[in-house]
Motif scaffolding. Structure first.
Motif, PDB file in Angstrom:
ATOM      1  N   LEU A  82     -17.855  14.882   9.274  1.00  0.00           N
ATOM      2  CA  LEU A  82     -19.001  14.213   8.661  1.00  0.00           C
ATOM      3  C   LEU A  82     -18.814  14.066   7.156  1.00  0.00           C
ATOM      4  O   LEU A  82     -19.052  12.998   6.582  1.00  0.00           O
ATOM      5  CB  LEU A  82     -20.286  14.998   8.943  1.00  0.00           C
ATOM      6  N   LEU A  83     -18.394  15.158   6.513  1.00  0.00           N
ATOM      7  CA  LEU A  83     -18.217  15.117   5.066  1.00  0.00           C
ATOM      8  C   LEU A  83     -16.999  14.278   4.675  1.00  0.00           C
ATOM      9  O   LEU A  83     -17.040  13.532   3.690  1.00  0.00           O
ATOM     10  CB  LEU A  83     -18.059  16.538   4.524  1.00  0.00           C
ATOM     11  N   THR A  84     -15.930  14.399   5.446  1.00  0.00           N
ATOM     12  CA  THR A  84     -14.718  13.642   5.132  1.00  0.00           C
ATOM     13  C   THR A  84     -14.976  12.140   5.207  1.00  0.00           C
ATOM     14  O   THR A  84     -14.625  11.383   4.285  1.00  0.00           O
ATOM     15  CB  THR A  84     -13.587  14.027   6.099  1.00  0.00           C
ATOM     16  N   THR A  85     -15.594  11.707   6.281  1.00  0.00           N
ATOM     17  CA  THR A  85     -15.849  10.273   6.431  1.00  0.00           C
ATOM     18  C   THR A  85     -16.890   9.786   5.412  1.00  0.00           C
ATOM     19  O   THR A  85     -16.808   8.649   4.933  1.00  0.00           O
ATOM     20  CB  THR A  85     -16.320   9.939   7.853  1.00  0.00           C
ATOM     21  N   ALA A  86     -17.843  10.634   5.067  1.00  0.00           N
ATOM     22  CA  ALA A  86     -18.819  10.262   4.038  1.00  0.00           C
ATOM     23  C   ALA A  86     -18.116  10.023   2.701  1.00  0.00           C
ATOM     24  O   ALA A  86     -18.456   9.079   1.965  1.00  0.00           O
ATOM     25  CB  ALA A  86     -19.884  11.342   3.902  1.00  0.00           C
ATOM     26  N   GLU A  87     -17.132  10.868   2.378  1.00  0.00           N
ATOM     27  CA  GLU A  87     -16.354  10.648   1.149  1.00  0.00           C
ATOM     28  C   GLU A  87     -15.550   9.359   1.239  1.00  0.00           C
ATOM     29  O   GLU A  87     -15.509   8.570   0.303  1.00  0.00           O
ATOM     30  CB  GLU A  87     -15.417  11.826   0.891  1.00  0.00           C
ATOM     31  N   TRP A  88     -14.902   9.157   2.372  1.00  0.00           N
ATOM     32  CA  TRP A  88     -14.100   7.940   2.535  1.00  0.00           C
ATOM     33  C   TRP A  88     -14.946   6.680   2.340  1.00  0.00           C
ATOM     34  O   TRP A  88     -14.477   5.676   1.818  1.00  0.00           O
ATOM     35  CB  TRP A  88     -13.471   7.918   3.926  1.00  0.00           C
TER      36      TRP A  88
END
Length: 245
Positions: free
Chosen positions: A197-203
């Motif tokens: 969730l956090l990784t894709t939000a950053e991307w």
């Protein structure tokens, strides 16, 4: 004259697996807290997401749902925290969705900060960080602390992310952004979904709020085995990187 901020609705999902001894007590504690701070009828609900329990967990969830109007439950077809969250959020109609662990390790007043960050400050995602300099972590075994720091260092190095704590079980987001995160790679059925969730939000350049917290480790309730978990996480990191937009 400025318009008042519209009251946001929210769903609090609690993934559970064989939690018969503590489920009722913990849910009632969370319910009492939310009822005190969010007394408006229909604004929120607690969703117990049972992902494969073999004890009386599901029966207790049903009893709580029958007795407390703000409590409901979903039965997930197989085990997996990520699957439980995807099932719950996929049927939600709330403005804000998120989850916390049943042991309520993150102090409940932090939920008020998380709610304000999304409802009033327009952040897309809020996550608790045990590694923030202002956080206070209580009762955490040394080997778990080391494992957490190593894991988060791997995330930063391999995936190039900037968030400090991908594993903490206290995350909230606008429901409207969840389909975007899922499409970008937040699809894991297990614990790694929380990190995705956090990784894709950053991307996707979403507005992310890092929340320093008081967090108390409930060692007695943990079933986590660090080495097998680490192997799964590393494999999941490799798969996630392949899906990077």
């Amino acid at each position: 004259m400025t318009n008042p901020v519209r009251m946001k609705t929210f769903d609090v999902t609690i993934p559970v697996l064989n939690e018969e001894p503590t489920l009722a007590r913990q849910v009632e504690q969370l319910h009492a807290f939310l009822k005190t701070h969010f007394p408006t009828e229909g604004q929120w609900q607690i969703v117990i997401a049972d992902n494969g329990s073999t004890d009386r967990t599901l029966e207790i969830a049903q009893e709580l749902s029958n007795r407390i109007p703000e409590v409901t439950f979903v039965k997930v077809p197989r085990r997996g925290v990520g699957l439980a969250l995807k099932t719950s959020w996929g049927q939600s109609k709330a403005d804000i969705v998120g989850y916390m662990d049943l042991d309520l390790a993150t102090d409940l007043p932090h939920f008020l900060e998380a709610y304000r960050a999304i409802a009033e400050e327009d952040y897309d995602v809020v996550y608790a960080s045990r590694l923030h300099p202002k956080s206070k972590v209580v009762n955490r075994p040394f080997k778990r602390e080391v494992a957490s720091r190593v894991f988060n260092l791997l995330l930063k190095t391999y995936l190039g992310v900037g968030f400090s704590d991908g594993m903490c079980g206290f995350k909230w987001l606008k429901r409207e952004v969840y389909p975007e995160l899922h499409e970008a790679g937040a699809q894991n059925d297990g614990w790694f979904f929380s990190t995705e969730l956090l990784t894709t939000a950053e991307w996707l350049n979403k507005r992310i709020y890092e929340l320093p917290v008081k967090w108390t480790d409930d060692v007695s309730s943990s079933r986590v085995e660090i080495l097998p978990l680490a192997k799964r996480y590393i494999n999941s990191m490799i798969e996630l990187k392949k899906r990077r937009p």
